[in-house]
Write an enzyme that holds these catalytic residues in place. Structure first.
Site, PDB file in Angstrom:
ATOM      1  N   CYS A   1      36.681  60.804  83.529  1.00  0.00           N
ATOM      2  CA  CYS A   1      37.610  61.025  84.629  1.00  0.00           C
ATOM      3  C   CYS A   1      39.029  61.327  84.154  1.00  0.00           C
ATOM      4  O   CYS A   1      39.407  60.994  83.052  1.00  0.00           O
ATOM      5  CB  CYS A   1      37.704  59.827  85.576  1.00  0.00           C
ATOM      6  SG  CYS A   1      36.109  59.140  85.982  1.00  0.00           S
TER       7      CYS A   1
ATOM      8  N   ARG B   1      37.679  66.572  81.976  1.00  0.00           N
ATOM      9  CA  ARG B   1      37.329  65.154  81.835  1.00  0.00           C
ATOM     10  C   ARG B   1      36.241  64.734  82.831  1.00  0.00           C
ATOM     11  O   ARG B   1      35.821  63.582  82.843  1.00  0.00           O
ATOM     12  CB  ARG B   1      38.573  64.279  82.054  1.00  0.00           C
ATOM     13  CG  ARG B   1      39.732  64.634  81.139  1.00  0.00           C
ATOM     14  CD  ARG B   1      40.947  63.805  81.464  1.00  0.00           C
ATOM     15  NE  ARG B   1      40.774  62.443  81.009  1.00  0.00           N
ATOM     16  CZ  ARG B   1      41.119  61.986  79.815  1.00  0.00           C
ATOM     17  NH1 ARG B   1      41.671  62.804  78.941  1.00  0.00           N
ATOM     18  NH2 ARG B   1      40.919  60.739  79.484  1.00  0.00           N
TER      19      ARG B   1
ATOM     20  N   TRP C   1      33.909  61.850  86.583  1.00  0.00           N
ATOM     21  CA  TRP C   1      32.606  62.025  85.919  1.00  0.00           C
ATOM     22  C   TRP C   1      31.940  60.670  86.052  1.00  0.00           C
ATOM     23  O   TRP C   1      32.383  59.685  85.467  1.00  0.00           O
ATOM     24  CB  TRP C   1      32.794  62.414  84.453  1.00  0.00           C
ATOM     25  CG  TRP C   1      31.506  62.754  83.752  1.00  0.00           C
ATOM     26  CD1 TRP C   1      30.904  63.977  83.724  1.00  0.00           C
ATOM     27  CD2 TRP C   1      30.680  61.879  82.965  1.00  0.00           C
ATOM     28  NE1 TRP C   1      29.752  63.912  82.979  1.00  0.00           N
ATOM     29  CE2 TRP C   1      29.587  62.642  82.500  1.00  0.00           C
ATOM     30  CE3 TRP C   1      30.754  60.535  82.608  1.00  0.00           C
ATOM     31  CZ2 TRP C   1      28.585  62.106  81.707  1.00  0.00           C
ATOM     32  CZ3 TRP C   1      29.752  60.000  81.813  1.00  0.00           C
ATOM     33  CH2 TRP C   1      28.683  60.786  81.377  1.00  0.00           C
TER      34      TRP C   1
ATOM     35  N   ASN D   1      40.917  55.703  85.268  1.00  0.00           N
ATOM     36  CA  ASN D   1      40.083  56.276  84.198  1.00  0.00           C
ATOM     37  C   ASN D   1      39.796  55.147  83.212  1.00  0.00           C
ATOM     38  O   ASN D   1      40.725  54.477  82.758  1.00  0.00           O
ATOM     39  CB  ASN D   1      40.850  57.425  83.509  1.00  0.00           C
ATOM     40  CG  ASN D   1      40.252  57.805  82.156  1.00  0.00           C
ATOM     41  OD1 ASN D   1      40.986  58.036  81.203  1.00  0.00           O
ATOM     42  ND2 ASN D   1      38.954  57.868  82.064  1.00  0.00           N
ATOM     43  N   GLY D   2      38.519  54.926  82.911  1.00  0.00           N
ATOM     44  CA  GLY D   2      38.147  53.862  81.978  1.00  0.00           C
ATOM     45  C   GLY D   2      36.964  53.100  82.530  1.00  0.00           C
ATOM     46  O   GLY D   2      36.304  53.553  83.473  1.00  0.00           O
TER      47      GLY D   2
ATOM     48  N   GLU E   1      24.282  74.044  65.865  1.00  0.00           N
ATOM     49  CA  GLU E   1      25.340  74.392  66.810  1.00  0.00           C
ATOM     50  C   GLU E   1      24.839  75.438  67.820  1.00  0.00           C
ATOM     51  O   GLU E   1      25.125  75.346  69.019  1.00  0.00           O
ATOM     52  CB  GLU E   1      26.564  74.886  66.032  1.00  0.00           C
ATOM     53  CG  GLU E   1      27.757  75.324  66.863  1.00  0.00           C
ATOM     54  CD  GLU E   1      28.300  74.272  67.826  1.00  0.00           C
ATOM     55  OE1 GLU E   1      27.913  73.091  67.744  1.00  0.00           O
ATOM     56  OE2 GLU E   1      29.103  74.655  68.699  1.00  0.00           O
TER      57      GLU E   1
ATOM     58  N   LYS F   1      24.639  74.858  71.890  1.00  0.00           N
ATOM     59  CA  LYS F   1      25.290  75.769  72.860  1.00  0.00           C
ATOM     60  C   LYS F   1      24.283  76.219  73.920  1.00  0.00           C
ATOM     61  O   LYS F   1      24.569  76.206  75.103  1.00  0.00           O
ATOM     62  CB  LYS F   1      25.846  77.025  72.166  1.00  0.00           C
ATOM     63  CG  LYS F   1      27.056  76.865  71.313  1.00  0.00           C
ATOM     64  CD  LYS F   1      28.343  76.558  72.027  1.00  0.00           C
ATOM     65  CE  LYS F   1      28.553  75.092  72.207  1.00  0.00           C
ATOM     66  NZ  LYS F   1      29.156  74.338  71.190  1.00  0.00           N
TER      67      LYS F   1
ATOM     68  N   GLU G   1      23.275  73.291  76.326  1.00  0.00           N
ATOM     69  CA  GLU G   1      24.254  72.739  77.273  1.00  0.00           C
ATOM     70  C   GLU G   1      24.627  73.692  78.395  1.00  0.00           C
ATOM     71  O   GLU G   1      24.967  73.241  79.480  1.00  0.00           O
ATOM     72  CB  GLU G   1      25.484  72.151  76.568  1.00  0.00           C
ATOM     73  CG  GLU G   1      26.397  73.095  75.861  1.00  0.00           C
ATOM     74  CD  GLU G   1      27.574  72.371  75.197  1.00  0.00           C
ATOM     75  OE1 GLU G   1      28.086  72.903  74.215  1.00  0.00           O
ATOM     76  OE2 GLU G   1      28.004  71.303  75.658  1.00  0.00           O
TER      77      GLU G   1
ATOM     78  N   HIS H   1       6.517  70.120  58.340  1.00  0.00           N
ATOM     79  CA  HIS H   1       6.301  68.659  58.404  1.00  0.00           C
ATOM     80  C   HIS H   1       6.111  68.190  59.843  1.00  0.00           C
ATOM     81  O   HIS H   1       6.196  66.997  60.108  1.00  0.00           O
ATOM     82  CB  HIS H   1       7.475  67.929  57.738  1.00  0.00           C
ATOM     83  CG  HIS H   1       7.584  68.239  56.279  1.00  0.00           C
ATOM     84  ND1 HIS H   1       6.707  67.748  55.346  1.00  0.00           N
ATOM     85  CD2 HIS H   1       8.434  69.048  55.606  1.00  0.00           C
ATOM     86  CE1 HIS H   1       7.023  68.227  54.154  1.00  0.00           C
ATOM     87  NE2 HIS H   1       8.065  69.022  54.282  1.00  0.00           N
TER      88      HIS H   1
ATOM     89  N   LYS I   1      34.003  67.805  79.460  1.00  0.00           N
ATOM     90  CA  LYS I   1      34.524  68.304  78.182  1.00  0.00           C
ATOM     91  C   LYS I   1      34.845  67.166  77.230  1.00  0.00           C
ATOM     92  O   LYS I   1      34.533  67.218  76.056  1.00  0.00           O
ATOM     93  CB  LYS I   1      35.759  69.164  78.444  1.00  0.00           C
ATOM     94  CG  LYS I   1      36.435  69.670  77.183  1.00  0.00           C
ATOM     95  CD  LYS I   1      36.295  71.154  77.048  1.00  0.00           C
ATOM     96  CE  LYS I   1      36.774  71.651  75.711  1.00  0.00           C
ATOM     97  NZ  LYS I   1      35.673  72.150  74.884  1.00  0.00           N
TER      98      LYS I   1
HETATM   99  C1  AGP Z   1      30.396  70.873  72.579  1.00  0.00           C
HETATM  100  O1  AGP Z   1      30.021  72.106  73.072  1.00  0.00           O
HETATM  101  C2  AGP Z   1      30.391  69.748  73.431  1.00  0.00           C
HETATM  102  N1  AGP Z   1      30.414  69.937  74.774  1.00  0.00           N
HETATM  103  C3  AGP Z   1      30.455  68.359  72.867  1.00  0.00           C
HETATM  104  O2  AGP Z   1      29.367  68.200  72.031  1.00  0.00           O
HETATM  105  C4  AGP Z   1      31.749  67.964  72.114  1.00  0.00           C
HETATM  106  O3  AGP Z   1      31.841  68.696  70.937  1.00  0.00           O
HETATM  107  C5  AGP Z   1      31.737  66.462  71.833  1.00  0.00           C
HETATM  108  O4  AGP Z   1      31.715  65.778  73.038  1.00  0.00           O
HETATM  109  C6  AGP Z   1      32.911  66.015  70.985  1.00  0.00           C
HETATM  110  O5  AGP Z   1      34.119  66.241  71.619  1.00  0.00           O
HETATM  111  P1  AGP Z   1      35.479  66.130  70.811  1.00  0.00           P
HETATM  112  O6  AGP Z   1      35.456  67.225  69.767  1.00  0.00           O
HETATM  113  O7  AGP Z   1      36.556  66.342  71.819  1.00  0.00           O
HETATM  114  O8  AGP Z   1      35.521  64.785  70.156  1.00  0.00           O
END
Ligand code: AGP
Length: 581
Positions: A2, A27, A73, A99-100, A457, A461, A464, A480, A576
């Site tokens: 949040c 957030r 969130w 927030n928290g 990576e 991508k 997500e 394996h 994010k």
């Molecule tokens: C990446 O595409 C993400 N959405 C997520 O994995 C992100 O990298 C992760 O939450 C870490 O965030 P930060 O780099 O702000 O610590």
């Protein structure tokens, strides 16, 4: 998680709070709300969905010089208006945005047996605790905060009181000032332009704000004299402002990010020799991060091993935190994070510091919690990243950590890096590759060493933002177990940029094709095997190929999301910055 944003000023503050909340949507964006004070009375408007839904609901006649707002969130309680913030106290005289996480909220509720709770959140109890205390409004907030365990950044509004009250513990909170307006927010980016200065609240500090005054107190209600912080001019990227989504814009910005990173580290020499000498003394480096930042940390460690011959380890923060760790003062703990606000990463940095070891933080946001825990900071220069799926921040981290490893090693490769930074450009994904790839619902990504990291990576991508069930696997591990899943309907994306490992990868490709799997090969050189689809990469020095190859995978993921009609900037269930555990 949040984000909170509150504003008090000379005129209607709804627009300012809405625009602040929009910058905080990274957030969380599952619901939002505002509370405003009109003729001394509190009104609340909430909406499920992104801030634009709240904006539509805010009728024109609503206006107020004092507004507190929240973008959520969900942690405690499902996504619905009842659980959205602001929350009111039982007597409707106190409104709060938070927030928290209040860890002891269940116990606290039991201490208020006569109060009826309307939400499943941990926050509602905070409003009621404040309301249940007596004294001045700041005294009531301080008393309630003392009862709460966990993390909070809160903005509070009281009936018949033209002020905003704030409190902070463990979650970030900033208070910005400009003539005729004061704003409190989880992130300085919400302040927008033209703010003169801001304060960063420390844990267990409280603020009382009017439109032209900010008073900050400690927990004993003694006034605190804090230093004003000035705004750093953010890197300005306007070339791609016409793009339909932030993710596309951010992918296209990557050549600028590389040039800027080169310039900062080589022309401006932002890490000085004294700092480098101190860092070189460490025998071991232990990287800790989450998600995409974890992937860039894997490459950072690989670069340090290869060029500086350092012993390196890499951990996912949520594992490092609860695993048994032999924290050593001979080891430098490196925390990588775009936001610098990721809860697990911060908890690890705090733990390492408590045990007396030193920390290096690789962060993209200058004013972040992680940097406050750092003995050394290695900034990245991606500029503000908005899309949830990280692209340019990853590339900035990888390039920065490569430069760092070379600086630590004493190898002079400035010219080679400069050539790369100046030449690098974004090549569009071939249409035929995209059209064919779209037909698969089972996709694997494979590679070896750095190419395995690129695979991880690339798969993250795609998962997500396109919600395709895909996995990345080290190419040598296929036989394996995972090979059992390969059939005629499987697409395997093979990343192959290490010429010395070409034959090994060719063998892996044969193994996959023998089971009916189709291959999409990303490489800068010829392979002696048949493949269904190919993306020919530009040829750069091997250490730079992870940047060249990942950009193609970013574009692949984006194209999938757009084709399927998903919003790539705000994928479902995610935020994010993961600011809670
Ligand atoms: C990446 O595409 C993400 N959405 C997520 O994995 C992100 O990298 C992760 O939450 C870490 O965030 P930060 O780099 O702000 O610590």
């Amino acid at each position: 998680m949040c984000g909170i944003c509150a504003s008090i000023g000379n005129d209607n503050q709804i627009r300012n709070v809405i625009s602040g909340l929009k910058t905080l949507e990274y957030r969380g964006y599952d619901s939002s709300g505002v509370a405003l004070l009109k003729n001394g009375k509190i009104s609340v408007v909430k909406s499920v969905g992104q801030i634009k839904c709240l904006q539509e609901k805010l009728a024109d006649e609503l206006n107020s010089k004092i507004v507190i707002g929240h973008t959520r969130w969900a942690t405690h309680g499902k996504v619905c208006e009842e659980n959205s913030h602001p929350h009111l106290s039982f007597d409707k005289k106190v409104a709060i945005v938070h927030n928290g996480i209040i860890e002891n909220f269940e116990q606290l509720k039991k201490q208020l047996p006569n109060v009826k709770f309307y939400s499943q959140t941990d926050t509602e109890v905070f409003a009621n605790l404040i309301a249940s205390h007596s004294g001045s409004n700041i005294e009531r907030l301080v008393k309630a905060s003392k009862m709460v365990k966990g993390s909070f950044a809160v903005a509070v509004m009281f009936e018949n009181d033209n002020k905003i009250y704030c409190a902070k513990r463990k979650s970030p909170l900033y208070i910005g000032f400009r003539h005729g307006q004061v704003m409190a927010s989880s992130d300085v980016s919400a302040f927008g332009e033209n703010f003169d200065y801001f304060y960063k609240l420390d844990d267990d500090e409280f603020a009382v704000v009017t439109k032209d005054k900010i008073d900050i107190f400690d927990k004993d209600l003694k006034l605190v004299n804090k230093a004003k912080a000035l705004f750093e001019k953010a890197p300005f990227f306007d070339d791609f402002s016409e793009e339909k989504c932030f993710m596309k814009k951010e992918i296209l910005e990557q050549p600028i990010v590389l040039k800027r990173t080169f310039f900062k580290y080589f022309s401006e020499k932002i890490i000085d020799e004294t700092t480098l000498t101190k860092i070189k003394k460490f025998k071991k480096f232990h990287f800790v991060a989450c998600g995409t930042a974890y992937h860039s940390a894997l490459l950072g460690a690989e670069y340090l091993r290869e060029f500086a011959k350092k012993d390196c380890e890499v951990s996912v923060a949520s594992e490092f935190r609860y695993g048994f760790q032999n924290i050593s003062k001979n080891c430098l703990y490196v925390f990588v994070s775009q936001s610098g606000e990721t809860a697990d990463t911060i908890a690890c940095a705090e733990m390492v510091k408590q045990k007396g070891a030193q920390t290096l933080c690789v962060t993209n946001v200058p004013y972040c919690t992680l940097n406050n825990l750092a003995d050394f900071v290695l900034p990245t220069f991606a500029g503000k990243e908005v899309a949830v799926a990280s692209t340019k921040a990853y590339v900035a981290q990888v390039f920065t950590m490569l430069i760092f490893a070379l600086l630590i090693s004493g190898k002079d490769m400035e010219e080679e890096l400069k050539k790369f930074a100046l030449q690098f450009s974004i090549k569009a994904l071939p249409d035929e590759v995209l059209n064919s790839a779209l037909g698969y619902s089972k996709i694997f990504f494979v590679g070896r060493v750095a190419d395995y990291v690129t695979s991880l990576e690339g798969a993250l991508k795609l998962k997500e933002i396109s919600y395709i069930n895909c996995i990345a696997i080290a190419a040598g591990e296929l036989k394996h177990g995972t090979l059992a899943l390969v059939d005629d309907d499987t697409l395997v994306v093979v990343v192959s940029t290490r010429e010395d490992l070409k034959e090994k990868i060719e063998n892996n490709i044969q193994e996959i094709r023998a089971r009916g799997g189709k291959i999409l090969l990303l490489s800068q050189f010829e392979h002696h095997v048949d493949v269904e689809y190919e993306i020919r990469l530009s040829k750069f020095m091997e250490m730079l190929m992870p940047i060249e190859s990942v950009v193609q995978l970013q574009q692949l993921a984006l194209s999938f999301a757009l084709e399927k009609g998903f919003d790539p900037d705000k994928p479902r269930n995610l935020a994010k910055s993961v600011t809670v555990e």
